[in-house]
Write an enzyme that holds these catalytic residues in place. Structure first.
Site, short mmCIF file in Angstrom:
data_model
loop_
_atom_site.label_atom_id
_atom_site.label_comp_id
_atom_site.label_asym_id
_atom_site.label_seq_id
_atom_site.Cartn_x
_atom_site.Cartn_y
_atom_site.Cartn_z
N GLU A 199 -7.82 4.30 -3.79
CA GLU A 199 -7.62 2.94 -4.32
C GLU A 199 -8.54 1.98 -3.55
O GLU A 199 -8.54 1.98 -2.32
CB GLU A 199 -6.16 2.49 -4.15
CG GLU A 199 -5.92 1.14 -4.80
CD GLU A 199 -4.53 0.57 -4.57
OE1 GLU A 199 -3.97 0.77 -3.48
OE2 GLU A 199 -4.02 -0.10 -5.49
N SER A 205 0.82 -1.21 0.00
CA SER A 205 0.00 0.00 0.00
C SER A 205 0.86 1.27 0.00
O SER A 205 2.01 1.26 0.46
CB SER A 205 -0.90 0.01 1.22
OG SER A 205 -0.13 0.26 2.38
N CYS A 230 -2.46 -4.21 -8.37
CA CYS A 230 -2.13 -2.79 -8.28
C CYS A 230 -2.38 -2.13 -9.64
O CYS A 230 -2.51 -0.92 -9.73
CB CYS A 230 -0.69 -2.61 -7.83
SG CYS A 230 0.46 -3.50 -8.82
N GLU A 257 6.91 -0.20 -4.86
CA GLU A 257 5.88 -0.43 -5.87
C GLU A 257 4.54 -0.42 -5.13
O GLU A 257 4.23 -1.36 -4.41
CB GLU A 257 6.17 -1.77 -6.56
CG GLU A 257 5.60 -1.85 -7.95
CD GLU A 257 4.23 -2.47 -7.94
OE1 GLU A 257 3.25 -1.70 -7.84
OE2 GLU A 257 4.14 -3.70 -8.04
C1 UN1 Z 1 0.71 -6.26 -8.86
O1 UN1 Z 1 -0.51 -6.25 -8.81
O2 UN1 Z 1 1.41 -5.89 -7.86
O3 UN1 Z 1 0.70 -6.22 -14.77
C2 UN1 Z 1 1.50 -6.76 -9.99
C3 UN1 Z 1 0.05 -7.01 -14.07
C4 UN1 Z 1 0.80 -8.20 -13.48
C5 UN1 Z 1 1.51 -7.81 -12.23
C6 UN1 Z 1 0.70 -7.03 -11.23
N1 UN1 Z 1 1.73 -8.71 -14.47
O4 UN1 Z 1 -1.13 -6.87 -13.86
#
Ligand code: UN1
Length: 524
Positions: A402, A237, A292, A258
């Site tokens: 989010e 998060s 994400c 990330e």
């Molecule tokens: C994530 O949700 O942290 O691009 C990674 C994508 C996947 C990776 C997501 N290859 O949706």
């Protein structure tokens, strides 16, 4: 071989120096499709175990850093072969533990294999440069050096792919590792660790500490402050990422962060609308919206808005939700009860009276909220209905929060500049997408979007494993994973000056540049 049975009651809490250690305090991993199915009971690593893991990684570092990079990459290749041999079994563990549909779980294991395939030959590159000197008989070089002990905390939604993005390049580059995986993916993390051990990594090079965020995670963060790690990677998060970034700043480190996303998808009037409907539905509801990169704001041109929403809603109404081992489901359960709780909280706090919910007000399937095409165990599973929220504007909290669940917003735009503002103003900058067939619109979109990743006529999700992955603004600190770019996370540049002249030559002072005749003028 991975045996798809419980590694139950072992109370394993940490893998340090090639050995599993137990802990008294336990945490339990449940199958979110059926909470009566105990996937595993593991121990919770305390600060002592996390500190031991960091110390083991520190001891192993010197020898590992000196191991030739092609030999290090050979062990990574062994790991990849083991993952390939266990692909189906590992994917089944992922599906059982976090509820991701099997097809997607197989894809995420494939993402590990792809990452191995990319980085194995990096062990034979890790290129530095030779650079001309400004003085005679002197040579300049650069080398990539490993950073040291890499501490990494990962999320539960990609419990093998995202750790692989970190550890494969980190190990090829000569770092040693301590991993704190998510408490929602304990059995998966156990097997991931075992596969590294079987690949032939020397003891201490890869260590794992299992436990909750407030317990083991907090101890991990204290140890960052105390200098136990040289580099930190964190996927999770924005709130926690911000804290980790602060601690790393005090420790004079640049972490790889990330974080969250509120990923926009713009649909232009000239787009292939059927394609865009399918793209929006997978972006929003694939993995139950728990990526994400999942769709946050769908931004539709006013001219096609109503027709597009009608198609979208009709198709969404026919989605199958349920047992993640069924091949026809769009999504299975949420990852755990915690995620369902957050989703329900978002529904009660972010939806305003002006918003319309054409799929109905979502909720916990089987607990007052039914879904017509449902195939799971509603009584025991953590299943949620999908939500599409219409009439959203940039001032609404739901626009910039989010939600990490099966929910996305719809916004209407008139001018393309307005669409760009809607695509950027929430402050996140991870992924984005546009559906159009006009190259000038694509050009404006890719020039003005603030996200780190953009798809043209495809989903916001599904990044390939060899492009730079990462975001800007509230989505991260600009670090990138994957592909050649991630090497800058796991190596530090070392500059070498080698003077063979046998005399003291001073840079900038003992140079012999030739002066021009500056009074010279061309006569016309
Ligand atoms: C994530 O949700 O942290 O691009 C990674 C994508 C996947 C990776 C997501 N290859 O949706």
């Amino acid at each position: 071989m991975i045996n798809h049975t419980q590694i139950n009651n072992q109370q394993f809490a940490a893998y340090i120096d090639g050995q599993w250690h137990k802990a008294k305090h336990t945490i339990t991993s449940l199958n979110p499709a059926d909470l009566t199915d105990i996937v595993g009971v593991f121990g919770e690593a305390d600060k002592g175990l996390v500190s031991d893991a960091a110390a083991a990684a520190r001891r192993a570092f010197r020898t590992w850093a000196r191991t030739p990079a092609p030999v290090r990459a050979g062990i990574v290749q062994n790991f990849g072969r083991l993952v390939e041999n266990n692909k189906e079994a590992l994917a089944r563990v992922v599906t059982r533990e976090i509820g991701k549909p099997l097809k997607e779980a197989l894809g995420s294991v494939q993402e590990v294999i792809d990452t191995v395939n990319f980085f194995v030959s990096e062990g034979r590159r890790l290129y530095g440069q030779t650079i001309p000197s400004e003085m005679p008989n002197k040579e300049l070089f650069t080398y990539r050096r490993p950073i040291g002990v890499f501490g990494c905390i990962t999320a539960c939604n990609f419990p093998v792919a995202v750790p692989a993005w970190y550890f494969i390049p980190a190990l090829v580059a000569g770092n040693t590792c301590v991993w704190k995986p998510s408490e929602d993916a304990l059995l998966t993390s156990y097997w991931f660790t075992e596969l590294w051990a079987r690949a032939g990594l020397p003891h201490g090079v890869f260590n794992t500490v299992l436990g909750s965020g407030p317990g083991t995670g907090a101890a991990f963060v204290e140890l960052i402050e105390e200098g136990a790690f040289d580099k930190i990677g964190f996927t999770g998060s924005t709130a926690i990422g911000r804290k980790i970034g602060e601690v790393c700043g005090r420790a004079l480190q640049t972490p790889c962060l990330e974080l969250g996303g509120k990923n926009p998808m713009v649909v232009c009037p000239d787009a292939d609308l059927e394609l865009a409907v399918d793209g929006a539905l997978f972006s929003g509801f694939g993995t139950a919206g728990q990526r994400c990169t999942s769709l946050g704001n769908l931004i539709i041109h006013s001219q096609i808005h109503d027709a597009f929403v009608e198609k979208l809603v009709n198709k969404a109404k026919n989605m199958r939700i349920g047992d993640p081992f069924n091949s026809d489901v769009t999504y299975g359960p949420l990852i755990s009860q915690r995620f369902l709780h957050n989703h329900l909280e978002h529904l009660s706090t972010l939806i305003e009276s002006k918003h319309e919910l054409p799929l109905g007000k979502g909720g916990h399937i089987g607990h007052g909220a039914e879904w017509p095409h449902f195939s799971g165990n509603a009584k025991n599973g953590v299943y949620a209905r999908p939500n599409i929220v219409l009439n959203v504007s940039m001032a609404d909290r739901i626009y910039s929060t989010e939600t990490f669940g099966p929910l996305f917003n719809v916004l209407k735009y008139h001018e393309f500049d307005e669409a760009m503002a809607m695509a950027n103003n929430h402050g996140y900058g991870l992924s984005s997408a546009i559906y159009t067939n006009d190259p000038r619109t694509v050009y404006q979109f890719k020039t003005e979007i603030t996200a780190g990743m953009s798809s043209i006529n495809n989903t916001t999700t599904g990044a390939e494993a060899h492009l730079p992955f990462g975001g800007n603004g509230k989505s991260g600190n600009g670090g990138r994973q994957s592909g050649i770019w991630v090497l800058d996370q796991f190596t530090k540049w070392h500059a070498i000056n080698w003077d063979l002249s046998g005399k003291l030559q001073l840079a900038q002072m003992d140079t012999h540049y030739v002066e021009p005749d500056l009074n010279f003028k061309i006569q016309s």
